[in-house]
Scaffold this active site. Structure first.
Site, short mmCIF file in Angstrom:
data_model
loop_
_atom_site.label_atom_id
_atom_site.label_comp_id
_atom_site.label_asym_id
_atom_site.label_seq_id
_atom_site.Cartn_x
_atom_site.Cartn_y
_atom_site.Cartn_z
N CYS A 199 0.87 -1.19 0.00
CA CYS A 199 0.00 0.00 0.00
C CYS A 199 0.90 1.23 0.00
O CYS A 199 2.11 1.12 -0.24
CB CYS A 199 -0.97 -0.01 1.18
SG CYS A 199 -0.19 -0.07 2.80
N THR A 200 0.36 2.40 0.28
CA THR A 200 1.14 3.63 0.15
C THR A 200 2.27 3.73 1.17
O THR A 200 3.43 3.95 0.81
CB THR A 200 0.22 4.86 0.30
OG1 THR A 200 -0.86 4.75 -0.61
CG2 THR A 200 0.99 6.15 0.01
#
Length: 452
Positions: A199-200
């Protein structure tokens, strides 16, 4: 005791510009039991407001999730301010790939039920039983393993502009939607495949890995520090980037480039493009991908209907929205029948174009200027702009700058202006000035006089 913002975004942007200080954009998270989230929140706001920190921070009984910016010379004082809490000592700070002095324009610290809206009942979930964290090199190695399934734990509008090669990219708008969808999709591979997630910045994978292990997945791995830390490591170690395109970020930048590949299209014309924008119509505000040409023709709007709305007077726009309970529906991320080239779900790894060399995104002062006034209205048919003079004096022959997030920076010599419909050689504080302009201005636009 000040526990809230007192400046508008425009006023804050002006202060940032005039300070001349470079700012860092960074993010971090930590899971920990917090006895009094409200008191914790207030203490953070007081400490960070003094350090000129701006950003969006969520705190809850389960921990903290923060995205923020601060003056570079306050970095170590900021570290000291968080390390007075035992659970944040030595915490990893994900420093952004690209910096922008205007990435955040206010400090918001909110108490929430959870630091990430996951829809899970944590009483029945062991949140400490998480997947194995992998650094960039190990992540690349496992990604190349034919026995690996890689899953993007972000939302469709994030993955569309950039993702890891061969990743499953769920067509979802929220994190909570993705968990049961991925579980169902990978039901037959709980024991025989490596489940590799990213994810980020890592926070969504922290919960997701615990969720999937609880559901019986045996080999669960996650990218340590997310895409942000991965990018730092591959640059530092000279590794190949298995991520292609842009990384979506939740601030004014809306993305930071990881590779030069453009893997998405303008949602309106289909041209290779990976720049997100929000529809200019306040009653829509749709997030979508828009190229510069469409931005100019559509005046930053997602549809002809929205373009018609923004060309109405402010009074007419407010009247149009009155009584309509849009709620969060107006903020849907890139889902509209008007967008003909929207892609989500099963995405291609093929690069459609190579990005142009990026401009210097730091918004430091390059010219001396003084703020004279602000935009009041734009009349599209006669192409006339109205400004309110709030400071100093404006004269014919002055070199002026009109600046705003959408307008950009427009410089020219003032050759003609009107006050109350009559030609005037000068304008003072309180005067409302009209001038003919070939471009549209916004209420947030500022009028500056450039000094010699």
């Amino acid at each position: 005791m000040q526990l809230y913002n007192t400046l508008s975004a425009e006023e804050r942007a002006e202060l940032i510009d005039s300070s001349g200080k470079q700012r860092l954009t960074l993010s971090f998270y930590a899971y920990s039991k917090i006895e009094n989230p409200k008191e914790f929140r207030d203490n953070l706001f007081l400490a960070w407001n003094n350090l000129e920190v701006l950003g969006r921070i969520y705190v809850a009984a389960e921990g903290i999730n923060a995205q923020l910016s601060l003056p570079a010379d306050h970095f170590y004082a900021f570290k000291d301010s968080i390390e007075i809490y035992d659970f944040m000592k030595g915490i990893r700070l994900n420093v952004a790939v690209e910096h922008d002095d205007h990435s955040f324009l206010k400090l918001t610290v909110k108490v929430r039920d959870k630091i990430v809206a996951d829809g899970l009942n944590d009483d029945s979930l062991d949140v400490t039983n998480i997947g194995i964290h992998l650094k960039a090199k190990d992540f690349n190695d496992l990604l190349d393993n034919p026995n690996t399934i890689v899953v993007d734990m972000r939302n469709h509008y994030e993955s569309e502009i950039g993702h890891f090669v061969n990743a499953i990219t769920p067509d979802v708008e929220t994190f909570r939607e993705s968990l049961p969808i991925i579980e169902e999709q990978l039901q037959e591979h709980k024991e025989d495949k490596n489940l590799l997630m990213y994810c980020t910045g890592g926070i969504r994978c922290e919960k997701a890995s615990a969720y999937f292990k609880n559901k019986g997945f045996k080999n669960v791995y996650q990218l340590e520090g997310g895409i942000i830390e991965y990018t730092r490591q591959i640059k530092a170690e000279g590794l190949e980037s298995k991520f292609i395109g842009k990384n979506f970020v939740f601030d004014h930048r809306l993305g930071e480039r990881i590779t030069e590949d453009i893997v998405s299209q303008c949602h309106q014309c289909g041209k290779p493009c990976d720049n997100h924008t929000n529809c200019e119509n306040e009653g829509c505000h749709l997030l979508f991908i828009q190229c510069d040409d469409c931005k100019q023709v559509m005046e930053n709007c997602c549809s002809v209907e929205c373009r018609d709305v923004i060309n109405m007077s402010l009074v007419e726009q407010v009247k149009l929205r009155k009584g309509i309970k849009n709620g969060n529906m107006i903020f849907r991320k890139g889902k509209s029948d008007k967008l003909l080239y929207k892609n989500s779900g099963d995405l291609s790894d093929i690069s459609l174009a190579i990005a142009a060399k990026p401009k210097d995104i730091r918004q430091k002062i390059k010219i001396k200027k003084v703020l004279i006034g602000k935009g009041e209205h734009y009349y599209p048919k006669p192409q006339v702009a109205l400004f309110l003079i709030e400071n100093g004096e404006l004269k014919i022959g002055d070199k002026i700058l009109i600046s705003g997030p959408t307008t950009g920076n427009q410089e020219f010599i003032l050759e003609k202006m009107l006050i109350n419909g009559k030609d005037s050689q000068s304008a003072i504080v309180g005067n409302k000035v009209t001038m003919s302009l070939p471009f549209r201005i916004r209420l947030s636009d500022k009028l500056y006089k450039i000094l010699d």
